[in-house]
Design an enzyme around this catalytic site. Structure first.
Site, PDB file in Angstrom:
ATOM      1  N   GLY A  74       0.864  -1.192   0.000  1.00 16.61           N
ATOM      2  CA  GLY A  74       0.000   0.000   0.000  1.00 16.61           C
ATOM      3  C   GLY A  74       0.893   1.231   0.000  1.00 16.61           C
ATOM      4  O   GLY A  74       2.031   1.183  -0.464  1.00 16.61           O
ATOM      5  N   ARG A 105       1.202  -5.649  12.444  1.00 13.76           N
ATOM      6  CA  ARG A 105       0.619  -5.950  13.746  1.00 13.76           C
ATOM      7  C   ARG A 105       1.132  -7.315  14.178  1.00 13.76           C
ATOM      8  O   ARG A 105       1.345  -8.191  13.336  1.00 13.76           O
ATOM      9  CB  ARG A 105      -0.913  -6.030  13.660  1.00 13.76           C
ATOM     10  CG  ARG A 105      -1.629  -4.713  13.582  1.00 13.76           C
ATOM     11  CD  ARG A 105      -1.574  -3.948  14.924  1.00 13.76           C
ATOM     12  NE  ARG A 105      -2.326  -2.718  14.865  1.00 13.76           N
ATOM     13  CZ  ARG A 105      -1.822  -1.530  14.524  1.00 13.76           C
ATOM     14  NH1 ARG A 105      -0.554  -1.408  14.210  1.00 13.76           N
ATOM     15  NH2 ARG A 105      -2.581  -0.450  14.513  1.00 13.76           N
ATOM     16  N   GLU A 115       1.022  -6.514  22.980  1.00 13.71           N
ATOM     17  CA  GLU A 115       1.771  -5.320  23.411  1.00 13.71           C
ATOM     18  C   GLU A 115       1.138  -4.665  24.642  1.00 13.71           C
ATOM     19  O   GLU A 115      -0.087  -4.653  24.748  1.00 13.71           O
ATOM     20  CB  GLU A 115       1.795  -4.300  22.260  1.00 13.71           C
ATOM     21  CG  GLU A 115       2.549  -4.820  21.063  1.00 13.71           C
ATOM     22  CD  GLU A 115       2.456  -3.871  19.862  1.00 13.71           C
ATOM     23  OE1 GLU A 115       1.905  -2.765  19.999  1.00 13.71           O
ATOM     24  OE2 GLU A 115       2.926  -4.268  18.796  1.00 13.71           O
ATOM     25  N   HIS A 136       7.262  -0.862  19.197  1.00 11.94           N
ATOM     26  CA  HIS A 136       6.207  -0.245  18.365  1.00 11.94           C
ATOM     27  C   HIS A 136       6.449   1.264  18.218  1.00 11.94           C
ATOM     28  O   HIS A 136       5.636   2.074  18.667  1.00 11.94           O
ATOM     29  CB  HIS A 136       4.811  -0.528  18.938  1.00 11.94           C
ATOM     30  CG  HIS A 136       3.715  -0.340  17.914  1.00 11.94           C
ATOM     31  ND1 HIS A 136       2.535  -1.043  17.936  1.00 11.94           N
ATOM     32  CD2 HIS A 136       3.626   0.484  16.829  1.00 11.94           C
ATOM     33  CE1 HIS A 136       1.771  -0.658  16.921  1.00 11.94           C
ATOM     34  NE2 HIS A 136       2.420   0.276  16.231  1.00 11.94           N
TER      35      HIS A 136
END
Ligand code: 8YV
Length: 312
Positions: free
Chosen positions: A153, A231, A260, A278
Protein backbone atom coordinates in the site's frame (compact mmCIF):
# COMPACT_ATOMS: atom_id res chain seq x y z
CA UNK A 1 -22.57 23.90 23.13
CA UNK A 2 -19.53 21.78 22.32
CA UNK A 3 -20.22 18.29 21.00
CA UNK A 4 -19.67 15.58 23.60
CA UNK A 5 -17.21 12.77 23.03
CA UNK A 6 -15.62 9.91 24.92
CA UNK A 7 -11.87 9.35 24.70
CA UNK A 8 -11.16 5.65 25.17
CA UNK A 9 -7.71 5.94 26.74
CA UNK A 10 -5.12 8.61 27.35
CA UNK A 11 -3.13 9.17 24.12
CA UNK A 12 -0.74 11.63 22.50
CA UNK A 13 -0.58 14.64 24.86
CA UNK A 14 -1.06 17.41 22.27
CA UNK A 15 -4.03 15.59 20.76
CA UNK A 16 -5.59 15.04 24.19
CA UNK A 17 -5.34 18.79 24.81
CA UNK A 18 -6.95 19.58 21.43
CA UNK A 19 -9.77 17.08 22.00
CA UNK A 20 -10.39 18.42 25.48
CA UNK A 21 -10.55 22.03 24.29
CA UNK A 22 -12.70 21.49 21.17
CA UNK A 23 -15.13 19.02 22.67
CA UNK A 24 -16.65 18.14 26.00
CA UNK A 25 -14.54 15.05 26.49
CA UNK A 26 -14.85 12.21 29.01
CA UNK A 27 -12.01 9.74 29.57
CA UNK A 28 -13.22 6.13 29.64
CA UNK A 29 -9.99 4.45 30.78
CA UNK A 30 -9.91 6.45 33.98
CA UNK A 31 -13.57 5.95 34.93
CA UNK A 32 -13.82 4.22 38.32
CA UNK A 33 -16.74 2.09 37.09
CA UNK A 34 -17.01 1.51 33.33
CA UNK A 35 -20.71 0.62 33.09
CA UNK A 36 -21.83 3.47 35.31
CA UNK A 37 -19.62 5.84 33.28
CA UNK A 38 -21.17 4.67 30.00
CA UNK A 39 -24.71 4.92 31.40
CA UNK A 40 -23.97 8.43 32.66
CA UNK A 41 -22.92 9.65 29.17
CA UNK A 42 -25.13 7.46 26.94
CA UNK A 43 -27.69 10.15 26.16
CA UNK A 44 -25.25 12.94 25.29
CA UNK A 45 -22.15 11.40 23.69
CA UNK A 46 -22.06 11.46 19.87
CA UNK A 47 -18.39 10.77 19.18
CA UNK A 48 -15.56 8.50 20.28
CA UNK A 49 -11.86 9.30 19.97
CA UNK A 50 -9.78 6.18 20.29
CA UNK A 51 -6.08 5.57 20.90
CA UNK A 52 -4.24 2.30 20.91
CA UNK A 53 -5.49 -1.23 21.31
CA UNK A 54 -8.55 -0.83 23.61
CA UNK A 55 -11.27 -2.81 21.76
CA UNK A 56 -14.17 -0.79 20.39
CA UNK A 57 -16.87 -3.41 19.78
CA UNK A 58 -20.62 -3.70 19.34
CA UNK A 59 -21.13 -3.84 23.09
CA UNK A 60 -19.47 -0.46 23.58
CA UNK A 61 -21.39 0.97 20.61
CA UNK A 62 -24.67 -0.33 22.07
CA UNK A 63 -23.86 1.35 25.37
CA UNK A 64 -23.64 4.66 23.44
CA UNK A 65 -26.82 4.71 21.32
CA UNK A 66 -26.24 8.29 20.08
CA UNK A 67 -22.78 7.44 18.74
CA UNK A 68 -22.22 8.76 15.20
CA UNK A 69 -18.46 8.63 14.72
CA UNK A 70 -15.38 6.77 15.94
CA UNK A 71 -12.19 8.68 15.17
CA UNK A 72 -9.07 6.55 15.48
CA UNK A 73 -5.54 7.78 16.14
CA UNK A 74 -3.58 5.49 13.81
CA UNK A 75 -3.96 3.98 10.37
CA UNK A 76 -4.66 0.46 11.69
CA UNK A 77 -8.27 0.08 12.80
CA UNK A 78 -8.05 -3.54 13.94
CA UNK A 79 -9.13 -2.66 17.50
CA UNK A 80 -12.45 -1.39 16.12
CA UNK A 81 -15.11 -3.84 15.02
CA UNK A 82 -15.89 -2.38 11.59
CA UNK A 83 -18.86 -4.67 10.92
CA UNK A 84 -20.47 -3.61 14.19
CA UNK A 85 -19.92 0.05 13.24
CA UNK A 86 -21.30 -0.46 9.74
CA UNK A 87 -24.41 -2.23 11.06
CA UNK A 88 -25.12 0.69 13.38
CA UNK A 89 -24.36 3.34 10.75
CA UNK A 90 -21.41 4.63 12.80
CA UNK A 91 -18.66 6.35 10.78
CA UNK A 92 -15.09 5.16 11.42
CA UNK A 93 -12.07 7.30 10.50
CA UNK A 94 -8.31 6.69 10.72
CA UNK A 95 -5.07 8.62 10.08
CA UNK A 96 -3.51 7.31 6.85
CA UNK A 97 -0.71 8.90 4.77
CA UNK A 98 0.57 11.35 7.39
CA UNK A 99 2.59 8.50 8.94
CA UNK A 100 3.90 6.83 5.75
CA UNK A 101 7.39 8.32 5.84
CA UNK A 102 8.02 7.76 9.56
CA UNK A 103 6.81 4.15 9.39
CA UNK A 104 8.88 3.52 6.24
CA UNK A 105 11.95 4.92 8.03
CA UNK A 106 11.33 2.45 10.86
CA UNK A 107 10.88 -0.39 8.39
CA UNK A 108 14.12 0.26 6.55
CA UNK A 109 15.94 0.75 9.86
CA UNK A 110 14.71 -2.71 10.87
CA UNK A 111 15.88 -4.23 7.56
CA UNK A 112 19.37 -2.77 7.92
CA UNK A 113 19.56 -3.48 11.66
CA UNK A 114 18.47 -7.07 11.20
CA UNK A 115 20.65 -7.95 8.23
CA UNK A 116 23.72 -6.00 9.39
CA UNK A 117 23.18 -6.67 13.13
CA UNK A 118 23.94 -3.03 14.00
CA UNK A 119 22.21 -3.12 17.42
CA UNK A 120 24.02 -6.35 18.34
CA UNK A 121 27.34 -4.82 17.28
CA UNK A 122 26.71 -1.84 19.54
CA UNK A 123 25.97 -4.14 22.48
CA UNK A 124 29.28 -5.87 21.69
CA UNK A 125 31.15 -2.57 21.85
CA UNK A 126 29.41 -1.44 25.05
CA UNK A 127 30.28 -4.76 26.69
CA UNK A 128 33.96 -4.03 26.03
CA UNK A 129 34.36 -7.00 23.67
CA UNK A 130 35.86 -5.00 20.79
CA UNK A 131 39.12 -4.45 22.64
CA UNK A 132 39.30 -7.96 24.10
CA UNK A 133 37.82 -10.22 21.39
CA UNK A 134 38.56 -8.17 18.28
CA UNK A 135 36.30 -6.95 15.48
CA UNK A 136 32.60 -7.78 15.45
CA UNK A 137 31.90 -10.76 13.13
CA UNK A 138 31.08 -9.98 9.50
CA UNK A 139 27.45 -9.73 8.47
CA UNK A 140 25.92 -9.62 4.97
CA UNK A 141 24.93 -6.84 2.57
CA UNK A 142 21.35 -5.66 2.24
CA UNK A 143 22.18 -4.32 -1.23
CA UNK A 144 21.66 -6.90 -3.95
CA UNK A 145 19.11 -8.80 -1.82
CA UNK A 146 15.41 -9.06 -2.56
CA UNK A 147 12.86 -7.38 -0.32
CA UNK A 148 9.44 -9.04 -0.60
CA UNK A 149 6.68 -6.70 0.51
CA UNK A 150 3.50 -8.34 1.75
CA UNK A 151 0.93 -5.55 1.47
CA UNK A 152 2.16 -2.95 -1.00
CA UNK A 153 0.00 0.00 0.00
CA UNK A 154 1.11 3.56 0.56
CA UNK A 155 3.48 2.61 3.40
CA UNK A 156 4.81 -0.33 1.36
CA UNK A 157 5.61 1.98 -1.54
CA UNK A 158 7.49 4.37 0.77
CA UNK A 159 9.49 1.37 2.05
CA UNK A 160 10.21 0.21 -1.52
CA UNK A 161 11.63 3.65 -2.40
CA UNK A 162 14.05 3.46 0.52
CA UNK A 163 15.03 -0.15 -0.17
CA UNK A 164 15.78 0.71 -3.82
CA UNK A 165 18.12 3.44 -2.60
CA UNK A 166 19.95 0.74 -0.61
CA UNK A 167 20.36 -1.31 -3.80
CA UNK A 168 17.71 -3.89 -2.92
CA UNK A 169 15.35 -5.51 -5.42
CA UNK A 170 11.62 -5.36 -4.73
CA UNK A 171 8.84 -7.93 -5.21
CA UNK A 172 5.38 -7.89 -3.66
CA UNK A 173 2.13 -9.68 -3.02
CA UNK A 174 -1.25 -8.01 -2.57
CA UNK A 175 -4.75 -9.39 -2.98
CA UNK A 176 -4.71 -7.73 -6.39
CA UNK A 177 -1.88 -6.74 -8.69
CA UNK A 178 -0.96 -3.05 -8.74
CA UNK A 179 0.34 -0.79 -11.48
CA UNK A 180 3.90 -0.71 -10.13
CA UNK A 181 7.27 -1.62 -11.67
CA UNK A 182 7.89 -4.50 -9.22
CA UNK A 183 7.34 -8.22 -9.92
CA UNK A 184 4.14 -9.64 -8.43
CA UNK A 185 3.94 -12.99 -6.65
CA UNK A 186 0.55 -14.71 -6.65
CA UNK A 187 0.59 -15.75 -2.97
CA UNK A 188 2.55 -15.09 0.25
CA UNK A 189 4.39 -18.44 0.14
CA UNK A 190 5.79 -17.72 -3.34
CA UNK A 191 6.75 -14.22 -2.20
CA UNK A 192 8.58 -15.68 0.82
CA UNK A 193 10.35 -18.20 -1.40
CA UNK A 194 11.52 -15.41 -3.73
CA UNK A 195 12.62 -13.03 -0.94
CA UNK A 196 15.73 -12.61 1.16
CA UNK A 197 13.84 -10.28 3.47
CA UNK A 198 10.08 -10.57 3.86
CA UNK A 199 8.49 -7.29 4.94
CA UNK A 200 5.02 -7.55 6.47
CA UNK A 201 2.93 -4.41 5.99
CA UNK A 202 -0.49 -5.96 5.61
CA UNK A 203 -3.42 -4.64 7.69
CA UNK A 204 -4.58 -6.88 10.55
CA UNK A 205 -7.88 -8.46 9.55
CA UNK A 206 -9.57 -11.84 10.07
CA UNK A 207 -7.98 -13.00 6.77
CA UNK A 208 -4.44 -11.94 7.70
CA UNK A 209 -4.56 -13.31 11.26
CA UNK A 210 -1.37 -15.41 11.72
CA UNK A 211 -0.80 -15.33 7.97
CA UNK A 212 2.94 -15.59 8.72
CA UNK A 213 3.02 -19.24 9.76
CA UNK A 214 5.40 -22.20 9.52
CA UNK A 215 4.74 -22.61 5.77
CA UNK A 216 5.80 -19.04 5.05
CA UNK A 217 8.84 -19.27 7.32
CA UNK A 218 9.86 -22.57 5.68
CA UNK A 219 9.58 -20.85 2.30
CA UNK A 220 11.75 -17.98 3.58
CA UNK A 221 14.31 -20.53 4.75
CA UNK A 222 17.46 -20.45 6.91
CA UNK A 223 18.98 -17.56 4.91
CA UNK A 224 15.82 -15.46 5.05
CA UNK A 225 14.80 -12.59 7.32
CA UNK A 226 11.35 -11.51 8.48
CA UNK A 227 10.49 -7.88 9.27
CA UNK A 228 7.10 -7.04 10.78
CA UNK A 229 5.90 -3.46 11.10
CA UNK A 230 2.20 -4.32 10.70
CA UNK A 231 0.62 -5.95 13.75
CA UNK A 232 1.70 -8.81 15.99
CA UNK A 233 -1.50 -10.68 15.16
CA UNK A 234 -0.44 -11.29 11.54
CA UNK A 235 2.41 -13.52 12.77
CA UNK A 236 2.14 -16.84 14.57
CA UNK A 237 4.42 -15.57 17.34
CA UNK A 238 5.23 -18.87 19.13
CA UNK A 239 6.15 -20.44 15.76
CA UNK A 240 8.33 -17.45 14.84
CA UNK A 241 10.08 -17.66 18.22
CA UNK A 242 10.82 -21.35 17.66
CA UNK A 243 12.12 -20.72 14.13
CA UNK A 244 14.45 -18.01 15.46
CA UNK A 245 15.65 -20.19 18.35
CA UNK A 246 16.31 -23.13 16.02
CA UNK A 247 17.84 -20.84 13.34
CA UNK A 248 15.30 -22.08 10.80
CA UNK A 249 15.25 -18.50 9.55
CA UNK A 250 18.27 -16.17 9.68
CA UNK A 251 16.66 -13.41 11.73
CA UNK A 252 13.74 -11.13 12.39
CA UNK A 253 13.14 -7.43 12.92
CA UNK A 254 9.97 -6.76 14.88
CA UNK A 255 8.28 -3.46 15.70
CA UNK A 256 5.00 -5.11 16.75
CA UNK A 257 3.98 -7.97 19.02
CA UNK A 258 0.87 -10.03 19.66
CA UNK A 259 0.20 -8.78 23.20
CA UNK A 260 1.77 -5.32 23.41
CA UNK A 261 3.36 -3.99 25.51
CA UNK A 262 4.08 -7.48 26.81
CA UNK A 263 6.78 -9.28 24.78
CA UNK A 264 7.58 -12.95 25.53
CA UNK A 265 10.93 -12.76 27.40
CA UNK A 266 12.32 -15.61 25.29
CA UNK A 267 12.73 -13.01 22.51
CA UNK A 268 15.17 -11.03 24.68
CA UNK A 269 17.77 -13.78 24.59
CA UNK A 270 17.84 -14.13 20.79
CA UNK A 271 20.92 -12.76 19.02
CA UNK A 272 19.19 -12.98 15.64
CA UNK A 273 16.27 -10.67 16.42
CA UNK A 274 16.04 -6.88 16.54
CA UNK A 275 13.13 -5.69 18.65
CA UNK A 276 11.55 -2.23 18.65
CA UNK A 277 8.78 -1.17 21.08
CA UNK A 278 6.21 -0.24 18.37
CA UNK A 279 7.90 3.00 17.36
CA UNK A 280 6.80 2.90 13.69
CA UNK A 281 5.12 6.32 13.69
CA UNK A 282 6.59 7.56 16.96
CA UNK A 283 8.01 10.96 16.03
CA UNK A 284 6.92 14.35 17.31
CA UNK A 285 5.95 15.57 13.83
CA UNK A 286 4.11 12.44 12.75
CA UNK A 287 2.19 11.97 15.98
CA UNK A 288 1.10 15.62 15.80
CA UNK A 289 -0.09 15.15 12.21
CA UNK A 290 -1.97 11.99 13.21
CA UNK A 291 -3.64 13.80 16.09
CA UNK A 292 -4.54 16.79 13.94
CA UNK A 293 -6.25 14.47 11.47
CA UNK A 294 -8.08 12.59 14.21
CA UNK A 295 -9.41 15.89 15.61
CA UNK A 296 -10.21 17.25 12.13
CA UNK A 297 -12.38 14.26 11.31
CA UNK A 298 -14.45 14.86 14.46
CA UNK A 299 -14.62 18.60 13.80
CA UNK A 300 -15.80 18.09 10.21
CA UNK A 301 -18.41 15.55 11.23
CA UNK A 302 -19.90 17.74 13.95
CA UNK A 303 -19.91 20.69 11.50
CA UNK A 304 -22.11 18.60 9.23
CA UNK A 305 -19.38 18.04 6.63
CA UNK A 306 -17.91 14.86 5.19
CA UNK A 307 -14.97 13.52 7.18
CA UNK A 308 -11.52 13.50 5.58
CA UNK A 309 -10.38 9.90 5.97
CA UNK A 310 -13.32 7.55 6.32
CA UNK A 311 -12.81 3.78 6.70
CA UNK A 312 -16.52 2.77 6.91
C1 8YV B 1 0.65 3.87 16.38
C2 8YV B 1 0.03 2.36 14.41
O1 8YV B 1 1.60 3.23 17.16
O2 8YV B 1 -1.06 3.83 12.94
C3 8YV B 1 -1.02 2.72 13.43
O3 8YV B 1 -1.82 1.84 13.08
O4 8YV B 1 0.22 1.25 14.74
C4 8YV B 1 0.91 3.41 14.98
O5 8YV B 1 1.07 4.47 14.14
C5 8YV B 1 -0.64 3.67 17.04
O6 8YV B 1 -1.69 4.09 16.26
C6 8YV B 1 -0.64 4.43 18.37
O7 8YV B 1 -1.88 4.42 18.93
Amino acid sequence: MKPEIIITARGHAGTMAALQSEFTAHLLSEAPERNAFLRQHAATVHGLATFGPMPVDGKLMDALPKLEIISNFGVGVDAINLDDAKKRGVIVTNTPDVLNEAVADTAIALVLSTVRKFPQSEVYLRAGHWATRGPYPLTIDAGGKTLGILGLGRIGEAIAKRALACGMRIRYHNRSRKDVPYPYDPDPVTLAKNSDVLMVVTPATAETNRIINARILDALGPEGYLVNIARGSVVDEPVLLRYLQEKKIAGAGLDVFADEPRVPPEFFTLDNAVLFPHVGSATVETRKAMGDLQVENLRLHFAGQPVKTRVV
